[in-house]
Design a protein around this motif. Sequence first.
Motif, PDB file in Angstrom:
ATOM      1  N   ALA A 115      -4.606   0.740   5.068  1.00 58.74           N
ATOM      2  CA  ALA A 115      -4.476  -0.612   4.513  1.00 58.74           C
ATOM      3  C   ALA A 115      -3.018  -1.050   4.432  1.00 58.74           C
ATOM      4  N   ASN A 116      -2.138  -0.129   4.061  1.00 61.87           N
ATOM      5  CA  ASN A 116      -0.728  -0.515   3.933  1.00 61.87           C
ATOM      6  C   ASN A 116      -0.080  -0.830   5.279  1.00 61.87           C
ATOM      7  N   GLU A 117      -0.574  -0.226   6.365  1.00 60.80           N
ATOM      8  CA  GLU A 117      -0.035  -0.573   7.675  1.00 60.80           C
ATOM      9  C   GLU A 117      -0.430  -2.008   8.034  1.00 60.80           C
ATOM     10  N   ILE A 121      -2.967   3.857  -1.609  1.00 64.05           N
ATOM     11  CA  ILE A 121      -2.673   4.888  -2.611  1.00 64.05           C
ATOM     12  C   ILE A 121      -3.944   5.269  -3.372  1.00 64.05           C
ATOM     13  N   SER A 122      -4.824   4.307  -3.607  1.00 58.36           N
ATOM     14  CA  SER A 122      -6.116   4.619  -4.240  1.00 58.36           C
ATOM     15  C   SER A 122      -6.940   5.541  -3.346  1.00 58.36           C
ATOM     16  N   TYR A 123      -6.895   5.295  -2.048  1.00 52.46           N
ATOM     17  CA  TYR A 123      -7.580   6.160  -1.090  1.00 52.46           C
ATOM     18  C   TYR A 123      -7.027   7.588  -1.163  1.00 52.46           C
ATOM     19  N   VAL A 124      -5.702   7.710  -1.203  1.00 53.18           N
ATOM     20  CA  VAL A 124      -5.059   9.022  -1.290  1.00 53.18           C
ATOM     21  C   VAL A 124      -5.492   9.738  -2.568  1.00 53.18           C
ATOM     22  N   TYR A 131      -0.735  -1.549  -0.346  1.00 53.31           N
ATOM     23  CA  TYR A 131      -0.299  -0.204  -0.736  1.00 53.31           C
ATOM     24  C   TYR A 131      -1.169   0.333  -1.867  1.00 53.31           C
ATOM     25  N   GLY A 132      -1.596  -0.555  -2.757  1.00 51.02           N
ATOM     26  CA  GLY A 132      -2.498  -0.139  -3.837  1.00 51.02           C
ATOM     27  C   GLY A 132      -3.802   0.415  -3.288  1.00 51.02           C
ATOM     28  N   VAL A 133      -4.343  -0.232  -2.256  1.00 51.12           N
ATOM     29  CA  VAL A 133      -5.574   0.253  -1.624  1.00 51.12           C
ATOM     30  C   VAL A 133      -5.334   1.621  -0.990  1.00 51.12           C
TER      31      VAL A 133
END
Length: 167
Positions: free
Chosen positions: A21-23, A45-48, A41-43
């Motif tokens: 998502a961040n890309e 990082i939530s995935y991570v 980036y929030g999406v």
Amino acid sequence: MSSDKEVDIFRDTPVRLLGYANEIGEAFRPLVKKIWVHASYGVAISYVAADTFDKAGKTYKNPFISDAVRRSEVLKVSADTLVWQGLASVIIPGFTINRVCAGTLYLLRKTTKWPKIVRKWTATGVGIFCIPLIVTPIDHGVHFLMDNSLRKWLGIPCYLDHEAEKK
């Protein structure tokens, strides 16, 4: 179709796309407000975090000789997943697409007389086009880096050795 390999929802299904998502956010940076890039980036990082909790939870359920060993193994798996995903899904690809788009904008500004909006859309298109091209090399590079650093330090089997054993 039966398989003895368990499907990892975070790595073997379309859920994996959330890590990118961040890309997408970086590719659209020239066209959207920063809040949308930050949200992307929030999406990611939530995935991570979700993948890390998933791997930790699965490890916790395994039988261990003691609670101390269980805690140790959960921490190792958590660290490995968090660092790998952080590097391979967020930091390195986000930086790469950011620089590709910035470089494209710079080159277009210096070499064309295109209107600004056309340059921005072109940079966004180049960024999106590059995403599938960078995924595999970054993943392999991060595995190599971690196999030769964190995984050795933690006593975790090297990913590349583990993949070779499967074949």
